[in-house]
Design an enzyme around this catalytic site. Structure first.
Site, PDB file in Angstrom:
ATOM      1  N   ARG A   1       7.182 -10.201   4.051  1.00 24.70           N
ATOM      2  CA  ARG A   1       6.874  -8.662   4.062  1.00 24.70           C
ATOM      3  C   ARG A   1       7.467  -7.935   5.033  1.00 24.70           C
ATOM      4  NH1 ARG A   1       1.372  -7.094   4.113  1.00 24.70           N
ATOM      5  NH2 ARG A   1       2.520  -5.212   3.983  1.00 24.70           N
TER       6      ARG A   1
ATOM      7  N   VAL B   1      -8.831  -1.790  15.996  1.00 30.01           N
ATOM      8  CA  VAL B   1      -8.342  -0.884  15.027  1.00 30.01           C
ATOM      9  C   VAL B   1      -8.787  -1.408  13.708  1.00 30.01           C
ATOM     10  CG1 VAL B   1      -6.042  -0.301  13.907  1.00 30.01           C
ATOM     11  CG2 VAL B   1      -6.547  -0.582  16.606  1.00 30.01           C
TER      12      VAL B   1
ATOM     13  N   ARG C   1       0.774  -1.125   0.084  1.00 26.83           N
ATOM     14  CA  ARG C   1       0.059  -0.070  -0.110  1.00 26.83           C
ATOM     15  C   ARG C   1       0.872   1.088   0.074  1.00 26.83           C
ATOM     16  NH1 ARG C   1      -2.065  -3.275   3.579  1.00 26.83           N
ATOM     17  NH2 ARG C   1      -1.020  -2.421   5.086  1.00 26.83           N
TER      18      ARG C   1
ATOM     19  N   ASP D   1      -1.074  -4.989  15.884  1.00 24.81           N
ATOM     20  CA  ASP D   1      -0.141  -6.026  15.168  1.00 24.81           C
ATOM     21  C   ASP D   1       0.651  -6.913  16.413  1.00 24.81           C
ATOM     22  OD1 ASP D   1      -0.353  -5.287  12.810  1.00 24.81           O
ATOM     23  OD2 ASP D   1       1.281  -3.808  12.894  1.00 24.81           O
TER      24      ASP D   1
END
Length: 481
Positions: free
Chosen positions: A461, A375, A139, A353
């Protein structure tokens, strides 16, 4: 040198293409994982893990994915070259390097593999098709808009990808860019932006303290004419580190109480020399792995200050830690783990996360734990695989009412109720997203038998050399490098 240790000179990633529109969701995931893994030298899509062995040893954590990639974008704003140190060898970094190269930025390595040099002297317009192909699932292209509008007067955003954990609307970004004077045109292939009258400072209030939108405003406002006032800004440590970078470049940025940031536009910026802040998310993931496997892991490169909220939760669950000048040691001290109630929130709250890897450890706690996810609206998909392995996790799609909560209830939130302890047994699982994927690795390491975890390229990633780190910690696995 193993594939996990490769540190080739950065170049435009080759062979990246978008999944065909006729692909199924599963095929698209596999396509994405293969692309992500290829960028950092992973030639295999799966790993076979034999559970039951505690993880013990020392690993190092380098720069944060959520800072390094944004710092790379910031190099477009400088008139002179920039140097970024402590750069992690992850696929998202390679994606951004490819996009910068497409726009004419010359990228070279320094004496150390984690030192990257960026020369933006010859920035130019890139072809839309090339941007679309090389963006892959990242993104990050949305954050190129402000810098490219300043440098070139135009920018293009392809269809945005990323982890499939819920909608990721870019309205906050586009609304902010419009406030600066950008003209936004939505096309079938993506979004085209121009700035016919240049960009000017604006008064912006975010409806939610979005990290990405805050970064967008910062990267745009520093060269916009006049002053920008940003209210309800995100204040994560990675945001502060980005502000430090921009200030080194010549920006004038003031932080006020109550999430207010003032930016005074300047006429030009120079390059920077900066060491990226460590990756808090990776550090918390290895800490959770130590707890779940009854292990003992020293995570080098980590600081206490940015981890305080996580450390409190880690201790409440029953884990122990020692803070050192060069890192933090995390371990399971023995005895039963304790259930907890956690609400995810923006900084300084408990990061979203962090909850996914911790959920695996909570399956081994004695009692019922509750995670309120406030979130993202679809971040508990990874628990399906854990239940298949024997966990007892019930996801409440509309959240749960709790009078004692500190975080304001949000319409899209979910809740997960984890009852333990439950022994886990081996299974074949498919990685759904970045953090969920690492959680599956942890689950496989505590499960009885051999588990096959597929689509592991997605984990690349955000987790640098994670295969090699598993080896260093003594994990029992087979990986065809």
């Amino acid at each position: 040198m193993s594939n996990a240790e490769q540190t080739d000179t950065p170049e435009i990633p080759a062979g990246l293409t978008k999944p065909n529109e006729e692909e199924t969701a599963s095929q698209a995931l596999q396509h994405d994982a293969a692309n992500q893994g290829a960028k950092v030298g992973l030639t295999s899509d799966e790993i076979i893990i034999k559970g039951g062995k505690p993880l013990k040893g020392r690993i190092e954590v380098r720069g944060a994915k959520n800072l390094a990639t944004k710092a790379m974008v910031a190099t477009l704003l400088g008139k002179t070259p920039s140097v970024l140190r402590n750069v992690p060898n992850i696929s998202d970094v390679r994606v951004v390097a490819g996009l910068l190269a497409l726009h004419g930025v010359l990228i070279t390595k320094g004496e150390n593999a984690d030192e990257w040099h960026f020369d933006p002297s010859n920035v130019e317009v890139a072809h839309k098709a090339d941007i679309d192909a090389h963006a892959g699932s990242s993104r990050i292209p949305i954050l190129f808009c402000g810098p490219l509008l300043h440098r070139l007067g135009e920018a293009f955003i392809p269809d945005l990808g990323g982890c499939r954990i819920g909608d990721r609307p870019i309205d906050f970004h586009l609304d902010a860019l419009r406030e600066f004077g950008a003209v936004v045109e939505k096309l079938p292939s993506g979004i085209s932006l121009t700035a016919p009258n240049g960009l000017k400072g604006a008064n912006i209030e975010l409806p939610y303290p979005s990290v990405g939108a805050t970064e967008q405003v910062l990267l745009t406002a520093v060269l916009a004419e006049g002053q920008t006032e940003l209210r309800n800004a995100a204040i994560e440590p990675e945001i502060i580190d980005l502000i430090c970078i921009l200030q080194k470049m010549g920006a004038i940025i003031s932080m006020e109480p109550n999430r207010v940031i003032f930016i005074e536009g300047v006429e030009e910026l120079r390059g920077y020399d900066h060491k990226a802040i460590f990756d808090r998310n990776e550090a918390a993931s290895w800490a959770a792995a130590a707890l779940a496997t009854k292990g003992d892991i020293f995570v080098g490169g980590v600081r206490q200050e940015e981890m305080m909220t996580f450390l409190n939760a880690f201790r409440k669950v029953g884990g122990d830690f020692d803070v050192h000048d060069d890192g933090i040691r995390f371990w399971h001290p023995g005895g039963d783990l304790k259930p907890v109630t956690i609400e995810t929130d923006v900084h300084p709250g408990f990061m979203t996360d962090w909850q996914q890897p911790l959920v695996v450890a909570l399956t081994q706690a004695s009692g019922t734990s509750t995670i309120h996810e406030t979130v993202y609206e679809n971040r508990f998909g990874f628990t399906d695989a854990l239940n298949t392995m024997g966990a007892n996790i019930v996801v409440h799609q509309n959240g749960l009412h709790d009078e004692s909560r500190r975080v304001k209830r949000r319409e899209f939130e979910q809740a997960a109720v984890i009852t333990g302890p439950t022994p886990l047994t081996a299974a074949d699982v498919v990685v759904p997203d970045l953090r969920g994927g690492f959680s599956h690795l942890i689950a496989a390491m505590i499960a009885e038998g051999e588990s096959k975890v597929s689509n592991i390229g997605i984990i690349a990633r955000g987790y640098e050399n994670f295969i090699e780190k598993l080896r260093l910690l003594g994990a029992d696995f087979v990986f065809e490098a």
